[in-house]
Design an enzyme around this catalytic site. Structure first.
Site, PDB file in Angstrom:
ATOM      1  N   GLU A   1     -17.033  -0.008 -15.953  1.00 17.10           N
ATOM      2  CA  GLU A   1     -16.661   1.230 -15.271  1.00 17.10           C
ATOM      3  C   GLU A   1     -17.181   2.497 -15.950  1.00 17.10           C
ATOM      4  O   GLU A   1     -17.529   3.463 -15.283  1.00 17.10           O
ATOM      5  CB  GLU A   1     -15.125   1.330 -15.144  1.00 17.10           C
ATOM      6  CG  GLU A   1     -14.510   0.281 -14.229  1.00 17.10           C
ATOM      7  CD  GLU A   1     -14.918   0.443 -12.773  1.00 17.10           C
ATOM      8  OE1 GLU A   1     -15.468   1.497 -12.415  1.00 17.10           O
ATOM      9  OE2 GLU A   1     -14.693  -0.501 -11.993  1.00 17.10           O
TER      10      GLU A   1
ATOM     11  N   SER B   1      -6.615  -9.895  37.620  1.00 16.37           N
ATOM     12  CA  SER B   1      -6.487  -8.917  38.698  1.00 16.37           C
ATOM     13  C   SER B   1      -5.849  -7.598  38.284  1.00 16.37           C
ATOM     14  O   SER B   1      -5.756  -6.684  39.099  1.00 16.37           O
ATOM     15  CB  SER B   1      -5.681  -9.530  39.844  1.00 16.37           C
ATOM     16  OG  SER B   1      -6.404 -10.582  40.442  1.00 16.37           O
TER      17      SER B   1
END
Length: 769
Positions: free
Chosen positions: A114, A398
């Site tokens: 890091e 539908s």
């Protein structure tokens, strides 16, 4: 004085020296490069002064960073509409590690990957920033994680968010300033301790001590060098480097950390090579322990699907919920959410045939688009499981007829609710594929109202043919849909309950579409409040919305209406059923279908419900006629009835340009002074229609007109339709050659789906009642 003396004196006097005026020396003119250098130097000074002043201006409003913020967990929380916490990002209680409990090997691994110069800089690393800038310009990734130091990352995790809107120069200046303050106030060991306890480690775990117990079942000081390297590498992307989900990527990241340890002289190359041979899955638990007891709100499982949708919205906005420590205020109505959860997860309201039949539903407020409840499935125990309420790979049957077929017909062609359509034997244009109804017999000429109420398939397909797919596509695009359309699309397209709830909401609000929204506002760690505004626009004329609603009322109240079982007495409501059947090649009993829908609404709520199986083509995974096929209606009634129990239901107001007339004892509607085509014979295929091309914008309400013109001529004397026109706009219909059947049509009764033409797409779905 004698003459001799005077002469002597004159002889001794020095002659005066005459001074001559010297000419001025001309200065050499500055060379061009000297001028440029001076200008650059001046600009540099101005820039430095301005930059310094701007820097201190920015940091003057920097948030306060305290030890409590540095040591706190970053778990994001969701709150309901009443402000109660309903969901938390952390699934495990964090086990905080003191400085003495963190092994040197873990600290070395974290620093190596890091922030290699962590112990040399004072919170910011000028060399690191310069290196990262050069790498970015060169398009390289040299192992440096941007220009941020470990201390800056800690600051970012403690008081800032990762939203794209927060990635500003001001934020970076404040981050650097606070990093320097933290570096002055705390020792390097303390900063490392804060960081190791704060980072997100995936799967709801915060802090590396908790991760050691969750992933390996061990204390932090009991891990191996490769395991420390794995933990040190995970915070960069916890999901990407999850050893359970992505073991290959997790190993690559772990090995990168081992290489960084070699560069930092903490390992030899031979040691690193030896550790790389260790499987990344070595020592991982097959079953995770529960750490520190239950930390989640009691509602966590109840709101799981809703939380997923909120997470998706946050990610779309650029936030990282797992690390940003947000407070997210939602529109969830916890009372309605609990009712919906109980309805689908118990047999107190609905008798479910088995545990495998699934449900997805979304409930919204049509007046603003706020999503008030959502269920993603039944009997789900896994956190953030499959959210069937938002899946868009199932046909809605539908339920699409109002907005795909009849809505455009009213909007573009001025169809009244009594316009004649014909239910008779019919083939998709250009094919020998027959369109079947849900009943073996045809009803003949009938009104649009009755065709919709009874969910007749042939009239729906014919209506889409008359409207034309280009206009139908333009119409549904207003709702954000971009589905390809074929002739059989009249009977169903792939859509989610979330999308349907939003669309049906526009029927209730006089044609105003409100984008479904989950989030009201977000409060970040630095106290900044972000209001999330919802968008709305007119998508159809008020007359179109009102006439659709009036016909959809008949679905729930007419003698042959398909939604009667969902009707709540004393409530003004409208809705539509949907069915998706099987194609011929699937072996299921007669009348069995794969999906059943119901979407209904009133002026207060919209509720869209889907039921079906995750694997509908597996043996036994089908919906049979009778009670099972009506489950969506029962779910709707149990939830909507509960929602409306203390609310006075109100009817919709009729627009001024809609006229009420009596046709054969039936209340019908028409648009005043508007002409339309009508016929008691089959509707002429759209290829015989012609008119000048004009489209209606989906984003400009002023362009929405209630009248249109369409002229038709039939090549067959037995199938003619009158020509009509109006002064408002002229719309062209697409030719039937552009409309292709995509799927077959069947029913929950005894009809049989038509066979799929070999040259047409087949989605193995049918839609009807």
């Amino acid at each position: 004085m004698s003459e001799q003396q005077t002469q002597s004196r004159m002889a001794n006097k020095k002659p005066a020296v005459r001074k001559t005026k010297q000419p001025n020396k001309k200065r050499r003119p500055l060379a061009v490069w000297e001028k440029i250098l001076i200008s650059l130097f001046a600009l540099l000074n101005v820039g430095l002064v301005s930059g310094t002043l701007l820097f201190f201006y920015y940091v003057s409003s920097a948030p306060t960073i305290t030890q409590a913020k540095l040591s706190s967990s970053n778990s994001t929380e969701f709150l309901d509409a009443s402000g109660h916490v309903i969901w938390s990002m952390g699934s495990q209680k964090r086990d905080y590690a003191s400085a003495s409990q963190i092994p040197d090997q873990l600290k070395e691994s974290v620093v190596a990957i890091e922030d290699r110069r962590f112990y040399q800089h004072g919170g910011i690393d000028v060399r690191r920033i310069a290196g990262a800038t050069f790498a970015n310009l060169a398009g390289s990734s040299l192992g440096l994680q941007g220009g941020s130091t470990l201390t800056q990352q800690l600051v970012k995790l403690s008081v800032f968010s990762t939203a794209a809107s927060d990635r500003t120069i001001k934020r970076k200046a404040q981050e650097a300033w606070l990093a320097m303050q933290v570096s002055k106030r705390y020792s390097k060991n303390q900063i490392l301790t804060f960081y190791i306890n704060k980072v997100y480690m995936g799967e709801g775990v915060y802090g590396m001590k908790t991760a050691a117990r969750y992933y390996f079942g061990k204390q932090l000081n009991q891990l191996s060098i490769p395991q420390y390297a794995l933990l040190a590498g995970m915070p960069q992307s916890p999901v990407r480097y999850d050893p359970y989900v992505n073991p290959v990527l997790a190993k690559e990241r772990r090995d990168t950390v081992l290489d960084a340890l070699v560069t930092s002289n903490k390992l030899t190359a031979s040691q690193a090579q030896q550790f790389k041979q260790v499987p990344v899955t070595e020592g991982l638990l097959k079953k995770h322990p529960t750490i520190g007891g239950a930390t989640q709100p009691a509602t966590q499982q109840i709101v799981d699907a809703y939380a997923q949708s909120v997470l998706a919205e946050l990610t779309k906005m650029g936030y990282k919920p797992e690390t940003d420590g947000l407070k997210v205020y939602t529109y969830l109505n916890l009372d309605l959410q609990k009712q919906a959860y109980n309805v689908v997860n118990t047999n107190d309201y609905v008798n479910f045939p088995n545990a495998n039949l699934q449900v997805g539903l979304t409930m919204t407020d049509p007046n603003n688009g706020h999503v008030v409840a959502q269920i993603g499935g039944r009997q789900q125990t896994a956190a953030l499981g499959l959210n069937r309420a938002t899946q868009t790979n199932r046909s809605a049957g539908s339920t699409v007829k109002p907005f795909l077929d009849y809505g455009p017909a009213i909007e573009y062609l001025n169809w009244p609710t009594y316009r004649t359509v014909v239910d008779k034997k019919y083939f998709y244009p250009g094919t020998n594929t027959q369109v079947h109804d849900f009943e073996p017999t045809y009803a003949g000429p009938m009104t649009v109202r009755n065709a919709l109420a009874e969910s007749r398939n042939v009239p729906a397909v014919q209506t889409l043919q008359t409207v034309g797919t280009s206009r139908a596509k333009s119409f549904i695009k207003r709702f954000g849909l971009n589905n390809p359309l074929y002739a059989s699309s009249a009977l169903g397209i792939d859509i989610s309950t979330l999308q349907e709830a939003g669309i049906y909401g526009s029927f209730s609000t006089e044609g105003i579409y409100h984008t479904p929204e989950f989030i009201e506002k977000i409060v970040t760690q630095d106290g900044k409040t972000v209001d999330v505004s919802s968008s709305s626009k007119r998508v159809m004329q008020p007359s179109t919305a009102y006439m659709l609603t009036d016909m959809l009322k008949s679905v729930m109240t007419a003698q042959n209406g398909t939604g009667q079982l969902a009707h709540i007495p004393g409530t003004f409501e409208a809705g539509k059923t949907g069915t998706v059947g099987y194609s011929d090649d699937v072996d299921v009993p007669a009348g069995a279908v794969s999906d059943r829908w119901f979407t209904g609404y009133n002026r207060n709520f919209v509720l869209s419900v889907w039921t079906g199986y995750d694997q509908p083509n597996q043996p036994g995974n089908y919906i049979t006629p009778g009670y099972m096929s009506n489950i969506p209606l029962y779910i709707y009634k149990a939830i909507m009835g509960y929602a409306m129990q203390d609310i006075t239901s109100e009817d919709w107001s009729k627009p001024d340009n809609v006229q009420v007339i009596n046709r054969g004892g039936q209340r019908e509607l028409q648009i005043a002074d508007a002409s339309f085509s009508d016929s008691s014979t089959p509707v002429v295929p759209s290829s015989t229609f012609s008119s000048s091309s004009s489209t209606i914008s989906s984003s400009d309400s002023s362009s929405l007109s209630s009248s249109s013109s369409i002229s038709s001529s039939s090549s067959s004397s037995s199938s003619s339709s009158s020509s009509t026109s109006s002064s408002e706009s002229s719309i062209s219909s697409s030719s039937s050659s552009s409309i292709e059947p995509a799927s077959s049509s069947s029913s929950q009764a005894s009809s049989e789906p038509e066979k799929q033409p070999s040259n047409q797409p087949n989605n193995n779905s049918t839609s009807n009642k």
